[in-house]
Enzyme design. Structure first.
Site, PDB file in Angstrom:
ATOM      1  N   ASP A 123      -4.400   1.007  -9.056  1.00 21.52           N
ATOM      2  CA  ASP A 123      -2.845   1.296  -8.373  1.00 21.52           C
ATOM      3  C   ASP A 123      -2.428   0.640  -8.452  1.00 21.52           C
ATOM      4  OD1 ASP A 123      -1.334   4.002  -7.412  1.00 21.52           O
ATOM      5  OD2 ASP A 123      -1.348   2.692  -6.054  1.00 21.52           O
ATOM      6  N   GLU A 125       1.677  -0.748  -6.772  1.00 19.43           N
ATOM      7  CA  GLU A 125       3.173  -0.545  -6.330  1.00 19.43           C
ATOM      8  C   GLU A 125       4.105  -1.638  -6.168  1.00 19.43           C
ATOM      9  OE1 GLU A 125       3.448   1.477  -4.442  1.00 19.43           O
ATOM     10  OE2 GLU A 125       1.290   2.062  -4.153  1.00 19.43           O
ATOM     11  N   HIS A 275       0.795   6.520  -0.920  1.00 18.06           N
ATOM     12  CA  HIS A 275       2.100   4.985  -1.223  1.00 18.06           C
ATOM     13  C   HIS A 275       1.410   3.854  -1.052  1.00 18.06           C
ATOM     14  CE1 HIS A 275       3.708   8.225  -3.353  1.00 18.06           C
ATOM     15  NE2 HIS A 275       3.644   9.139  -2.351  1.00 18.06           N
ATOM     16  N   ASP A 280      -3.689   4.414  -1.732  1.00 15.04           N
ATOM     17  CA  ASP A 280      -4.146   5.858  -3.297  1.00 15.04           C
ATOM     18  C   ASP A 280      -5.384   5.431  -4.701  1.00 15.04           C
ATOM     19  OD1 ASP A 280      -2.042   7.050  -2.528  1.00 15.04           O
ATOM     20  OD2 ASP A 280      -0.800   5.731  -4.103  1.00 15.04           O
TER      21      ASP A 280
END
Length: 319
Positions: A123, A125, A275, A280
């Protein structure tokens, strides 16, 4: 582990008793211990056992050895024996569960198990939604095989201000620092880490939720900024299309297919802030396990639905 599982050669039962982190390899057992008296049926069972262990060895990540026969050996490793011997019981009943000796870190379990692929759940960000203009500011992954060093996580210096901290909580001062690597500085470290987890000659399967439209295009663009291409043996699986196939117990579809909705659907507890990349990743690991179970998907079937970076490049960039 039950002796019945060994004697009956019930490999399914044997596998379940060892756990998901165990693997099978082949090796020769030998013994110089011969009973003085025949035991009829039990002697026949002992002979069967000896033939079976000539082709079986189970290798969990760590081993404690225990066996009642003083001369049972595993290649160069002697399996230690119990000093207590009841002469009123047949030798067969004295056999304890054979357990593995410790495996050195440089003898990785991934080399012993013929896995079709290395599966990495990941994942990211970012500073925004446009892969053309925005940058990755956090990257996290987990190797599903588990074990030591099976996770990778880092903040990334985007060399620009972070204006969407309200989404993930990552602020400009946290990443625009000299001790936080840029993606260009991170790439060789990431490549080396993935190679250390990869089975030689087998692909790496990267799994992300909404990865086809978000995570993977961002990764490709960051590689392009470094004048690099995604390795050709990397493939990607998006769990979003899989989630759309799910049905509830009453036969209805889910109302939402977001990672948050899937976590709530499967009643997976949230530990830490949502998040953030690693949180995640951990959630998606549990979701992936449940989805593949519900849809009855094997690893080869999961791989059949994988796509490559070259497929993503054909998708028009988001403005």
């Amino acid at each position: 582990m039950s002796l019945a599982a060994i004697l009956s050669a019930n490999l399914y039962q044997l596998w379940n008793s060892l756990g998901s982190n165990s693997t099978f390899t082949f090796l020769r057992f030998s013994t110089t211990l011969v009973p003085e008296k025949p035991y009829g049926t039990r002697r026949h069972q002992l002979q069967q056992l000896r033939r079976l262990v000539q082709v079986l060895r189970w290798e969990p990540r760590s081993f404690i050895t225990s066996c009642s026969h003083p001369e049972w050996k595993v290649e160069k490793e002697t399996v230690r024996s119990s000093t207590n011997k009841d002469i009123n019981q047949p030798v067969l009943n004295k056999l304890k569960a054979v357990q593995c000796y410790h495996i050195q870190e440089n003898i990785s379990i991934r080399k012993a198990f013929d896995r079709p692929a290395t599966i990495l759940v990941f994942d990211i960000e970012t500073t925004g939604f446009s892969r053309q203009n925005e940058r990755i500011i956090e990257f996290a992954l987990r190797d599903l095989i588990g074990g030591k060093n099976s996770t990778f996580q880092t903040l990334i210096n985007p060399e620009k201000d972070v204006l969407n901290a309200y989404i993930h909580g990552i602020r400009t001062y946290m990443v625009n620092r000299p001790d936080v690597p840029t993606f260009r500085e991170l790439v060789p470290i990431l490549l080396q880490y993935v190679r250390s987890r990869q089975v030689e000659g087998r692909p790496v399967i990267w799994v992300a939720h909404n990865g086809r439209r978000f995570d993977v295009p961002f990764m490709i663009k960051e590689f392009q900024r470094c004048s690099l291409e995604i390795p050709p043996d990397w493939m990607f699986v998006d769990t979003l299309p899989l989630a759309r196939q799910l049905v509830k117990a009453d036969g209805s579809k889910l109302s939402s297919f977001s990672l948050k909705a899937l976590r709530e659907h499967y009643e997976i507890p949230l530990v830490g802030p949502a998040h953030r990349a690693m949180q995640d990743v951990m959630t998606l690991c549990y979701v992936l396990q449940r989805i593949t179970f519900d849809l009855k998907l094997s690893v080869p079937e999961l791989m059949n639905g994988a796509f490559r970076a070259t497929d993503i490049i054909k998708i028009p960039p988001e403005k």
